[in-house]
Scaffold this active site. Structure first.
Site, PDB file in Angstrom:
ATOM      1  N   ARG A   1       0.836  -1.191   0.000  1.00 29.22           N
ATOM      2  CA  ARG A   1       0.000   0.000   0.000  1.00 29.22           C
ATOM      3  C   ARG A   1       0.882   1.256   0.000  1.00 29.22           C
ATOM      4  O   ARG A   1       1.936   1.286   0.644  1.00 29.22           O
ATOM      5  CB  ARG A   1      -0.884  -0.011   1.245  1.00 29.22           C
ATOM      6  CG  ARG A   1      -1.864   1.153   1.379  1.00 29.22           C
ATOM      7  CD  ARG A   1      -2.915   1.110   0.315  1.00 29.22           C
ATOM      8  NE  ARG A   1      -4.118   1.853   0.730  1.00 29.22           N
ATOM      9  CZ  ARG A   1      -5.024   2.289  -0.127  1.00 29.22           C
ATOM     10  NH1 ARG A   1      -4.864   2.085  -1.424  1.00 29.22           N
ATOM     11  NH2 ARG A   1      -6.109   2.915   0.300  1.00 29.22           N
TER      12      ARG A   1
ATOM     13  N   THR B   1      -9.060   0.307  -9.950  1.00 26.29           N
ATOM     14  CA  THR B   1      -8.254  -0.817  -9.459  1.00 26.29           C
ATOM     15  C   THR B   1      -8.393  -1.990 -10.437  1.00 26.29           C
ATOM     16  O   THR B   1      -9.266  -1.988 -11.302  1.00 26.29           O
ATOM     17  CB  THR B   1      -8.697  -1.241  -8.032  1.00 26.29           C
ATOM     18  OG1 THR B   1      -8.710  -0.087  -7.201  1.00 26.29           O
ATOM     19  CG2 THR B   1      -7.788  -2.270  -7.432  1.00 26.29           C
TER      20      THR B   1
ATOM     21  N   GLY C   1     -13.095  -2.123  -7.534  1.00 31.00           N
ATOM     22  CA  GLY C   1     -14.395  -1.550  -7.218  1.00 31.00           C
ATOM     23  C   GLY C   1     -14.461  -0.737  -5.943  1.00 31.00           C
ATOM     24  O   GLY C   1     -15.544  -0.519  -5.402  1.00 31.00           O
ATOM     25  N   GLY C   2     -13.308  -0.267  -5.412  1.00 32.54           N
ATOM     26  CA  GLY C   2     -13.339   0.529  -4.199  1.00 32.54           C
ATOM     27  C   GLY C   2     -13.992  -0.217  -3.058  1.00 32.54           C
ATOM     28  O   GLY C   2     -13.730  -1.398  -2.828  1.00 32.54           O
TER      29      GLY C   2
END
Length: 598
Positions: free
Chosen positions: A111, A408, A495-496
């Site tokens: 991340r 994403t 898709g968050g």
């Protein structure tokens, strides 16, 4: 919890020189994009992505003796060429790996991190949050990229091939170009106004001042050069000229002279790039119907929220429920799990995350007692009382969901030795920050907008405030499921915040509802994230499920598309069924090494 860190450049000695090859000129005129096959069955290994060129790059590794890790990085690098608005060298992600030789599941937290100069008030002006759209398209939103360190470590630790070999398909693709399809054109068109304000982005993605036409060829030689540099130097490449260019772009965004957009400068320094640490963490794990479900722990909320929802569902016997009741309790379990997720999950290196309690069967039973198969919980529901021993105790006010980009991408790979990778990577919004690093060929992320900009009036949201070196909370949920100690399923989605509900729905449909994996992937999707209304795809409306769930009290709002799954399943006879989306995002592509339908 196990935690291992890796500093940029620590492994760079393993990265050999890459040989430059001349690009083959592409044919002029409209061309047909590569064919896509959403389902493939066979043996010897598999690759599934949203893009045929990326899937083929991964398959090239498997055919030449590479393993699932080599295939995953090759496919990811190719997606940086063909899906540059969803993922790439300027972003980050989460890598989940089943290692057949040891039977262990590993996770890499790649991340992005906040610069050291970023404080809790970074997204506030005069005490109020800056407009979200302005935060996205800015240097302020750009986190320190984690993708280079992820690729370096995965290849060094588990790969079989040299980085130069693994990156070669993506380098050739960037040099020679790929055929633009309708999805790429529409995504470019949706971002054209933003892209036009940054000369390097406009030059690359708006040839002639407009989105490229379907059937034309788009080349990115600058990205090919960036990949060559990475193949030589590893992630330490961010400590040299490329890193200096990233910092210059973030701190003084190169905006077109006629642009009227306010583009805020970022806080990143070259020291931030040099200090980036990849973290290997222990995966989340829950037992669901005798299956071992492994996922990504915080800083992602994916593994914890999927796991908590599955634990809640474990208190119900699917044999005693109708199909509609299975869907109902899944929505309710998701609602409860999201209430906890929004309050408790953040970067575990900066906040105390009660992961063990959230994933305990005892806590699941406490939360499950709120669910009635004949009625709907009024949302938003409160988070649970983590200290309660039993009963249905709730505590505090609900926290609002922050705004995660719907972009994403996700891929899965498997090889002849039984290794499996489930990898979700991103630059956040579709098109990220919209800022391309001049001369380097990649868009920078806007991941720092995944932070909560301020604490809510009720005091909720503190776990995910910005902070120096902090990772923003994510919903990415790369997942690997073992049955009797052997890989059975691997899946994930973009898709968050809907990633979690997508993975949960596919798992429940496959395990409890009796659907095949292709049926579970293709089914109309719902997303309940502790809100008054459930998001639903158009194909859901007018179905018996809609009627039955509406009668129970569920309210629905229509959204065009939820997620884009890449998945695979090991069949009883040892063959692999590789499954991509048949339609979402234009359809994905699944390939196996040795096709065999029987």
């Amino acid at each position: 919890m196990k935690r291992r860190t890796y500093r940029l450049g620590a492994l760079a000695g393993a990265f050999a020189l890459v040989t430059t090859t001349m690009a083959t000129p592409a044919t002029a005129g409209p061309l047909s994009p590569p064919d896509r096959d959403p389902v493939a069955v066979g043996r010897g290994g598999a690759v599934v992505t949203v893009d045929p060129d990326a899937t083929s790059a991964g398959m090239e590794m498997l055919r030449s003796g590479g393993n699932a890790v080599d295939a995953a990085i090759a496919a990811a690098a190719a997606l940086g060429v063909t899906e540059p608005y969803s993922a790439g060298f300027g972003g980050g992600g989460y890598f989940v790996y089943y290692e057949a030789a040891t039977g262990r599941v590993h996770t890499l937290d790649g991340r992005e991190t906040a610069p050291a100069a970023m404080g809790e008030d970074a997204f506030l002006e005069d005490g109020a949050p800056i407009p979200f759209a302005e935060a996205v398209t800015s240097g302020l939103s750009v986190g320190v990229p984690g993708t280079p360190a992820t690729w370096e470590h995965a290849l060094d630790e588990w790969g079989r091939k040299r980085p130069a070999t693994v990156l070669r398909p993506a380098i050739e693709l960037a040099e020679e170009g790929f055929v633009v399809d309708e999805t790429f054109r529409s995504q470019t068109r949706d971002n054209a106004e933003r892209f036009a304000d940054f000369p390097a982005t406009a030059e690359l993605f708006l040839p002639g001042g407009a989105p490229p036409e379907v059937g034309t060829v788009l080349r990115n030689p600058d990205l090919a050069d960036t990949y060559r540099a990475f193949a030589r130097e590893g992630a330490a490449v961010l400590e040299g000229d490329i890193g200096a260019d990233i910092v210059a772009t973030v701190t003084d965004p190169p905006v077109a002279p006629d642009a009227t957009r306010e583009v805020r400068a970022g806080l990143m320094t070259t020291d931030d790039l040099a200090a980036y640490e990849l973290v290997e963490r222990a995966p989340t794990h829950v037992d669901y119907r005798g299956l071992d479900v492994y996922g990504m722990p915080p800083s992602s909320s994916g593994g914890s929220t999927v796991g908590e929802a599955l634990n809640i569902l474990s208190t119900f016997d699917p044999a005693e429920l109708s199909q509609e009741e299975i869907r109902h309790v899944t929505l309710e379990a998701s609602k409860l799990a999201y209430a906890d997720r929004n309050v408790h999950i953040g970067d575990p290196d900066h906040v105390d995350v009660p992961l063990e309690r959230l994933l305990s069967p005892e806590y699941a039973a406490q939360r499950a007692c709120h669910i009635d198969t004949a009625s709907v919980l009024a949302a938003p529901v409160a988070p649970g009382d983590l200290d309660a021993g039993a009963g249905c105790a709730e505590e505090g006010a609900p926290a609002a969901e922050n705004r995660e980009g719907p972009s994403t991408t996700h891929l899965v790979t498997a090889d002849r030795w039984g290794n499996v990778v489930s990898y979700t990577l991103t630059i956040e919004q579709t098109g990220g920050s919209a800022i391309t690093v001049p001369g380097r060929g990649f868009i920078l992320n806007n991941e720092l907008t995944d932070f909560d900009f301020q604490v809510s009036a009720s005091g909720a949201g503190a776990a995910n405030l910005p902070g120096p070196g902090k990772r923003p909370r994510s919903s990415m949920a790369p997942t690997i499921v073992l049955r009797d100690g052997e890989p059975w399923l691997a899946l994930g989605s973009p898709g968050g915040a809907t990633i979690i509900t997508t993975v949960l729905q596919v798992l429940v449909d496959r395990v409890d509802a009796g659907r095949s994996l292709p049926e579970a992937v293709a089914a109309p999707r719902l997303s309940q994230r502790n809100a008054e209304r459930v998001q639903a795809e158009p194909a859901f409306f007018g179905t018996p499920d809609e009627k039955a769930l509406s009668e129970l009290g569920h309210l629905f709002s229509q959204t065009a598309e939820i997620g884009a799954v890449a998945a695979l399943e090991y069949l009883p006879d040892g063959r692999i069924q590789a499954v991509a989306e048949p339609e979402r995002r234009g359809g994905g592509d699944a390939q196996v090494l040795r096709p065999s339908w029987r």
